[in-house]
Write a protein that holds these residues in place. Structure first.
Motif, PDB file in Angstrom:
ATOM      1  N   LYS A 272       0.818  -1.216   0.000  1.00  0.00           N
ATOM      2  CA  LYS A 272       0.000   0.000   0.000  1.00  0.00           C
ATOM      3  C   LYS A 272       0.851   1.264   0.000  1.00  0.00           C
ATOM      4  CE  LYS A 272      -4.030  -2.108   2.200  1.00  0.00           C
ATOM      5  NZ  LYS A 272      -4.938  -2.117   3.374  1.00  0.00           N
ATOM      6  N   ARG A 275       1.727   2.139  -3.638  1.00  0.00           N
ATOM      7  CA  ARG A 275       0.680   2.187  -4.660  1.00  0.00           C
ATOM      8  C   ARG A 275       0.432   3.594  -5.204  1.00  0.00           C
ATOM      9  NH1 ARG A 275      -3.995  -1.751  -2.079  1.00  0.00           N
ATOM     10  NH2 ARG A 275      -2.816  -3.709  -2.184  1.00  0.00           N
ATOM     11  N   GLN A 476      -4.519   3.639  -2.590  1.00  0.00           N
ATOM     12  CA  GLN A 476      -3.851   3.410  -1.319  1.00  0.00           C
ATOM     13  C   GLN A 476      -4.839   3.090  -0.204  1.00  0.00           C
ATOM     14  OE1 GLN A 476      -1.375   7.167  -1.690  1.00  0.00           O
ATOM     15  NE2 GLN A 476       0.098   5.808  -0.704  1.00  0.00           N
TER      16      GLN A 476
END
Length: 476
Positions: A272, A275, A476
């Motif tokens: 994450k 991203r 995210q």
């Protein structure tokens, strides 16, 4: 409409018409209604893009064989898919066959024989291929051709950060734990076997489920995750640097459960924190929608266990975290426990085993699925996607049933969105969710339309569940 077998040999493309095998040429001419069958889909899409031609229907032989072969990793005798190996495996060509300029026509004719064998092998899978997989191919190949916008400045910065992190992890594994080649798969498997841990799905997944109580597993897990991100970012910078777009390889039937996977770069596996390199095109914004408790909800519905269905409304994973781990905030680890149970992991802690045993109908359904596999020697869904039995090992039966069902629901939703919500552009599949880009000016109607489609497709298969969603304007 014509169907062509297409192959790139010695930097030149060759075509053969399946309806007229004598029609063999190297001329790159086809209509948008034609079908191109290839084992070099990425190269083919890139070639079409360079010629600014309309993208026809493309059938990827690797995905097609994975679908109809119905073999998990335990039955496959290859680590990397290669067309010549597969032709020899199926006894379509002689083991000594080698491609030369003189036998290219024979080579393409044999690929046609392979394609024909796959299409005619199983009527249920052929129907699924026509109704689901071909439509998915059209969706994923379109975005593979167009590419996904990325922020290369962020990607370059993250590469430097990841290199430092990986260096520190390797040092700790080497100096503190005396594992001198930690990025070698054999060293990773050796450690797992030394600890008598069962390998669940893969070494990486095994490290993931063991990282809570084993420091070395945690380090291996972090090493692999960070290395994967670094590999993906480096691929973007080297292969497509300066163009501000990346063109991943999409595999429509990438796993035995029919999950869509991305290769080079593997955007699905980005952490994450990395991203944010994915950005929308000008005039667009990102929309990320995913099913909450996707497989857990499907399992609750398929088993018709009222207690499990009721728990879905609050959160099955939080319940596991509270009652098994003693901390409702350990939801991520609780989710891993759920997947370990579903995959038949016999090394689950006693508390976890007792937790799942409280659901009587779930236990009965699990036994039913395993008995079906033992009796029929194969397990799948009403819509295809079967997997063969291997050495009477039934532990994975429940997982395959649930994940194959999840894939069917998800792909059905993708197809409807592509057909009905034209302003939503599909970008990245995440198995239980999708990254789209939609017009900035949208006032929420696109997100609502997508959500309604995802809900309807879920409830066609799982009518006992009111699906819960997460909708975000960021990946995210």
């Amino acid at each position: 409409m014509s169907t062509f077998i297409v192959a790139l040999v010695d930097l030149e493309w060759y075509f053969i018409d399946v309806n007229n095998l004598g029609d063999f040429s190297s001329s790159f001419v086809f209509d948008k209604e034609d079908i191109l069958v290839s084992f070099q889909t990425t190269d083919l899409i890139r070639e079409i893009s360079s010629r600014e031609a309309v993208l026809p229907i493309i059938i990827d032989l690797e995905s097609l064989e994975k679908q109809v072969a119905q073999e998990g990793k335990d039955l496959r005798n290859y680590s990397e898919w290669k067309v010549l190996k597969r032709l020899k495996y199926h006894k379509i060509i002689d083991p000594s066959f080698k491609i030369t300029r003189e036998n290219i026509k024979d080579f393409l004719q044999n690929i046609f024989n392979f394609y024909k064998f796959l299409i005619e092998k199983d009527s249920t899978e052929t129907a699924r291929f026509e109704n689901i997989e071909r439509k998915i191919n059209a969706i994923i190949h379109k975005v593979q051709k167009a590419g996904i916008s990325v922020n290369l400045e962020i990607a370059e910065k993250r590469c430097k950060e990841l290199e430092k992190i990986i260096y520190v992890i390797k040092n700790e594994l080497q100096l503190k734990h005396l594992i001198f080649a930690p990025d070698n798969i054999k060293a990773q498997i050796k450690y797992i076997k030394e600890r008598n841990y069962p390998i669940i799905k893969s070494p990486f997944y095994t490290f993931r489920i063991r990282k809570r109580g084993d420091e070395v597993c945690r380090l291996f897990y972090e090493l692999i995750r960070n290395q994967r991100d670094l590999d993906s970012l480096l691929f973007m910078l080297s292969q497509w640097g300066g163009k501000k777009h990346t063109h991943p390889t999409y595999l429509g039937f990438g796993t035995i459960t029919s999950r869509i996977i991305l290769r080079e770069p593997s955007l699905q596996n980005l952490r994450k924190s990395n991203r944010d390199i994915i950005v929308p095109d000008k005039g667009m914004k990102l929309l990320y929608i995913d099913y909450a408790q996707f497989e857990a909800g499907i399992l609750a519905s398929l088993s018709k266990d009222a207690a499990l269905i009721n728990l879905y409304k609050s959160d099955i994973y939080i319940d596991i975290a509270t009652k098994v781990l003693g901390d409702k905030n350990e939801r991520s680890d609780a989710k891993i426990i759920f997947y370990r149970y579903m995959y038949g992991d016999r090394s689950l802690p006693k508390e976890a085993i007792l937790y799942f045993q409280q659901f009587d109908k779930l236990q009965a359904y699990e036994a039913e699925v395993k008995n079906e596999l033992l009796k029929e020697k194969i397990i799948g869904t009403e819509n295809g996607n079967f997997r063969k039995l291997y050495e009477d090992e039934t532990g994975w039966a429940l997982s395959h049933k649930v994940q194959a069902t999840a894939s069917y629901i998800y792909k059905s939703a993708l197809i409807r969105v592509a057909d009905e919500v034209k302003s939503a552009e599909f970008l990245i599949p995440m198995h239980d969710g999708t990254v789209y880009q939609i017009p900035i000016k949208d006032n929420g109607t696109v997100a609502l339309s997508i959500k309604n489609i995802y809900k309807e497709e879920f409830q066609k298969i799982c009518p006992d569940i009111e699906p819960i969603f997460t909708v975000k304007d960021s990946f995210q």
